[in-house]
Scaffold this motif. Structure first.
Motif, PDB file in Angstrom:
ATOM      1  N   ASP A   1     -36.836   5.174  16.256  1.00 12.15           N
ATOM      2  CA  ASP A   1     -36.096   5.887  15.375  1.00 12.15           C
ATOM      3  C   ASP A   1     -37.943   5.455  13.966  1.00 12.15           C
ATOM      4  OD1 ASP A   1     -34.093   7.140  16.722  1.00 12.15           O
ATOM      5  OD2 ASP A   1     -32.404   6.233  15.640  1.00 12.15           O
ATOM      6  N   ARG A   2     -38.084   4.127  14.241  1.00 12.53           N
ATOM      7  CA  ARG A   2     -38.697   4.323  12.822  1.00 12.53           C
ATOM      8  C   ARG A   2     -40.600   4.692  13.683  1.00 12.53           C
ATOM      9  NH1 ARG A   2     -39.892  -1.700  10.428  1.00 12.53           N
ATOM     10  NH2 ARG A   2     -41.562  -0.960   8.932  1.00 12.53           N
ATOM     11  N   LEU A   3     -40.849   4.708  14.766  1.00 14.60           N
ATOM     12  CA  LEU A   3     -41.653   5.846  15.568  1.00 14.60           C
ATOM     13  C   LEU A   3     -42.083   7.031  14.745  1.00 14.60           C
ATOM     14  CD1 LEU A   3     -43.036   3.375  18.649  1.00 14.60           C
ATOM     15  CD2 LEU A   3     -44.035   3.877  16.299  1.00 14.60           C
ATOM     16  N   LEU A   4     -40.876   7.759  15.340  1.00 18.93           N
ATOM     17  CA  LEU A   4     -41.051   8.917  15.301  1.00 18.93           C
ATOM     18  C   LEU A   4     -40.653   9.673  13.589  1.00 18.93           C
ATOM     19  CD1 LEU A   4     -40.176  11.406  17.304  1.00 18.93           C
ATOM     20  CD2 LEU A   4     -37.497  11.427  17.201  1.00 18.93           C
ATOM     21  N   HIS A   5     -40.027   8.795  13.175  1.00 19.83           N
ATOM     22  CA  HIS A   5     -39.940   8.910  11.779  1.00 19.83           C
ATOM     23  C   HIS A   5     -41.706   8.913  11.019  1.00 19.83           C
ATOM     24  CE1 HIS A   5     -39.423   8.911   7.171  1.00 19.83           C
ATOM     25  NE2 HIS A   5     -40.503   8.367   6.372  1.00 19.83           N
ATOM     26  N   LEU A   6     -42.337   7.828  11.697  1.00 15.24           N
ATOM     27  CA  LEU A   6     -44.104   8.029  11.031  1.00 15.24           C
ATOM     28  C   LEU A   6     -44.944   9.029  11.366  1.00 15.24           C
ATOM     29  CD1 LEU A   6     -45.062   4.669  11.980  1.00 15.24           C
ATOM     30  CD2 LEU A   6     -44.337   5.461   9.643  1.00 15.24           C
ATOM     31  N   PHE A   7     -44.330   9.603  12.535  1.00 11.53           N
ATOM     32  CA  PHE A   7     -44.475  10.895  13.290  1.00 11.53           C
ATOM     33  C   PHE A   7     -44.076  11.941  12.585  1.00 11.53           C
ATOM     34  CE2 PHE A   7     -44.140   8.855  17.579  1.00 11.53           C
ATOM     35  CZ  PHE A   7     -46.397   8.799  17.824  1.00 11.53           C
ATOM     36  N   ASP A   8     -43.319  11.973  12.567  1.00 11.54           N
ATOM     37  CA  ASP A   8     -42.665  13.296  11.205  1.00 11.54           C
ATOM     38  C   ASP A   8     -43.168  13.342  10.052  1.00 11.54           C
ATOM     39  OD1 ASP A   8     -41.089  15.516  11.381  1.00 11.54           O
ATOM     40  OD2 ASP A   8     -39.694  14.023   9.853  1.00 11.54           O
ATOM     41  N   SER A   9     -43.466  12.379   9.243  1.00  8.18           N
ATOM     42  CA  SER A   9     -44.444  12.127   8.025  1.00  8.18           C
ATOM     43  C   SER A   9     -45.853  12.681   8.334  1.00  8.18           C
ATOM     44  CB  SER A   9     -43.894  10.643   7.191  1.00  8.18           C
ATOM     45  OG  SER A   9     -44.849   9.835   8.301  1.00  8.18           O
ATOM     46  N   LEU A  10     -46.165  12.234   9.108  1.00  5.92           N
ATOM     47  CA  LEU A  10     -47.386  12.929   9.425  1.00  5.92           C
ATOM     48  C   LEU A  10     -47.718  14.576   9.457  1.00  5.92           C
ATOM     49  CD1 LEU A  10     -50.292  11.757   9.994  1.00  5.92           C
ATOM     50  CD2 LEU A  10     -50.066  12.189  11.580  1.00  5.92           C
ATOM     51  N   ASN A  11     -46.462  14.878  10.636  1.00  4.39           N
ATOM     52  CA  ASN A  11     -46.676  15.793  10.861  1.00  4.39           C
ATOM     53  C   ASN A  11     -46.387  17.229   9.348  1.00  4.39           C
ATOM     54  OD1 ASN A  11     -44.011  19.091  11.782  1.00  4.39           O
ATOM     55  ND2 ASN A  11     -46.357  19.005  11.958  1.00  4.39           N
ATOM     56  N   LYS A  12     -45.601  15.896   8.336  1.00  4.21           N
ATOM     57  CA  LYS A  12     -45.084  17.121   7.070  1.00  4.21           C
ATOM     58  C   LYS A  12     -46.171  17.051   6.545  1.00  4.21           C
ATOM     59  CE  LYS A  12     -40.150  16.156   6.603  1.00  4.21           C
ATOM     60  NZ  LYS A  12     -40.087  16.443   7.704  1.00  4.21           N
TER      61      LYS A  12
ATOM     62  N   THR B   1     -50.608  18.983  13.520  1.00  7.89           N
ATOM     63  CA  THR B   1     -50.068  19.129  13.919  1.00  7.89           C
ATOM     64  C   THR B   1     -49.796  17.689  15.199  1.00  7.89           C
ATOM     65  OG1 THR B   1     -51.285  21.181  14.706  1.00  7.89           O
ATOM     66  CG2 THR B   1     -50.004  20.561  16.260  1.00  7.89           C
ATOM     67  N   VAL B   2     -48.465  17.859  15.804  1.00 13.98           N
ATOM     68  CA  VAL B   2     -47.917  16.470  16.181  1.00 13.98           C
ATOM     69  C   VAL B   2     -47.696  17.101  17.977  1.00 13.98           C
ATOM     70  CG1 VAL B   2     -47.048  14.743  16.410  1.00 13.98           C
ATOM     71  CG2 VAL B   2     -47.486  15.341  14.406  1.00 13.98           C
ATOM     72  N   VAL B   3     -48.053  15.974  18.877  1.00 18.17           N
ATOM     73  CA  VAL B   3     -47.447  16.349  20.139  1.00 18.17           C
ATOM     74  C   VAL B   3     -47.077  15.608  21.262  1.00 18.17           C
ATOM     75  CG1 VAL B   3     -48.337  17.941  22.687  1.00 18.17           C
ATOM     76  CG2 VAL B   3     -49.565  18.710  20.682  1.00 18.17           C
ATOM     77  N   VAL B   4     -45.875  15.261  21.395  1.00 16.68           N
ATOM     78  CA  VAL B   4     -45.187  14.241  21.916  1.00 16.68           C
ATOM     79  C   VAL B   4     -44.422  14.645  23.111  1.00 16.68           C
ATOM     80  CG1 VAL B   4     -43.343  12.493  21.362  1.00 16.68           C
ATOM     81  CG2 VAL B   4     -44.695  13.104  19.438  1.00 16.68           C
ATOM     82  N   ALA B   5     -44.880  13.381  24.539  1.00 13.10           N
ATOM     83  CA  ALA B   5     -44.536  13.579  25.670  1.00 13.10           C
ATOM     84  C   ALA B   5     -43.035  12.298  25.814  1.00 13.10           C
ATOM     85  CB  ALA B   5     -45.645  13.158  26.415  1.00 13.10           C
TER      86      ALA B   5
END
Length: 235
Positions: free
Chosen positions: A177-188, A192-196
């Motif tokens: 969850d913490r890692l996904l939050h980092l990706f989401d904040s970067l996307n904001k 462009t974020v692509v997560v497999a």
């Protein structure tokens, strides 16, 4: 939003084996968030390798940042790759370097001076919550800490696109969850974020994210049918 990636009838085979990816046609919008899902062996990693220019397709057209990436001269590849951040499932941190030095490596390779570099690295360490681990070597870091260092290294150049291959596969649910939050904040911030991922529980954690599902090397639409080209994904 403009397309940052365009695939047209792309296929990929390794040697003389059957195609690993077949007839992929889709577009990715600049500033959007995408999950690429599928079982192990479906072709997720091969698709990502095409996205970050580690592999050229066997056939078809790939346009990246508005240019034909298939015919791109080798001399221009390094500049293109600096526009793409990559987070690997196995982290790929250099074991003899500290966390600080691993994060700093892309800037050093790009020729940044040490004064400018230090401020950027400290900012990244704070962003991933590891300011107190700057001098730690990878072997002394937990799996979640290593992954956060890998993410910081991937984004320190402020890439236009971030590609992450199973980034939560080696961490517990709380760290995922913490890692996904980092990706989401970067996307904001516009990346462009692509997560497999094969972890379907992650998909609802980013409300605006789009999903691309791969089965046996082909894109499948939400109904379980093959997606018919040209298929365009976007917010």
């Amino acid at each position: 939003m403009a397309n940052i990636v365009q695939f047209e009838n792309v296929g990929l085979r390794y040697g003389s084996s059957p195609e690993t990816l077949s007839d992929l046609s889709f577009a990715l919008r600049a500033g959007a968030f995408y999950f690429v899902t599928g079982t192990s062996g479906a072709g997720k990693t091969s698709l990502l390798r095409l996205l970050y220019l580690a592999q050229r397709p066997s056939r078809g057209v790939i346009r990246l940042f508005g240019e034909d990436a298939v015919t791109l001269p080798r001399g221009r590849l390094p500049g293109f790759r600096r526009r793409i951040g990559v987070v690997f499932q196995d982290f790929r941190l250099l074991p003899h370097l500290t966390a600080y030095e691993n994060i700093a490596l892309p800037l050093r390779l790009a020729g940044h001076d040490e004064g400018e570099l230090d401020e950027a690295v400290r900012e990244m360490l704070a962003w991933v919550g590891l300011s107190n681990r700057a001098d730690a070597r990878p072997a002394t870091l937990s799996g979640g800490e290593q992954q956060r260092i890998a993410i910081a290294r991937a984004v320190i150049n402020r890439p236009e696109m971030l590609v992450a291959d199973e980034p939560t596969g080696n961490v517990d649910p709380e760290m995922a969850d913490r890692l996904l939050h980092l990706f989401d904040s970067l996307n904001k911030l516009g990346t462009t974020v692509v997560v497999a991922t094969h972890d379907l529980h992650l998909l609802g954690r980013v409300p605006d994210a789009q999903m691309m599902r791969i089965e046996k090397g082909r894109l499948i639409d939400p109904t379980g049918n093959l997606r018919h080209p040209p298929a365009e994904a976007g917010r």
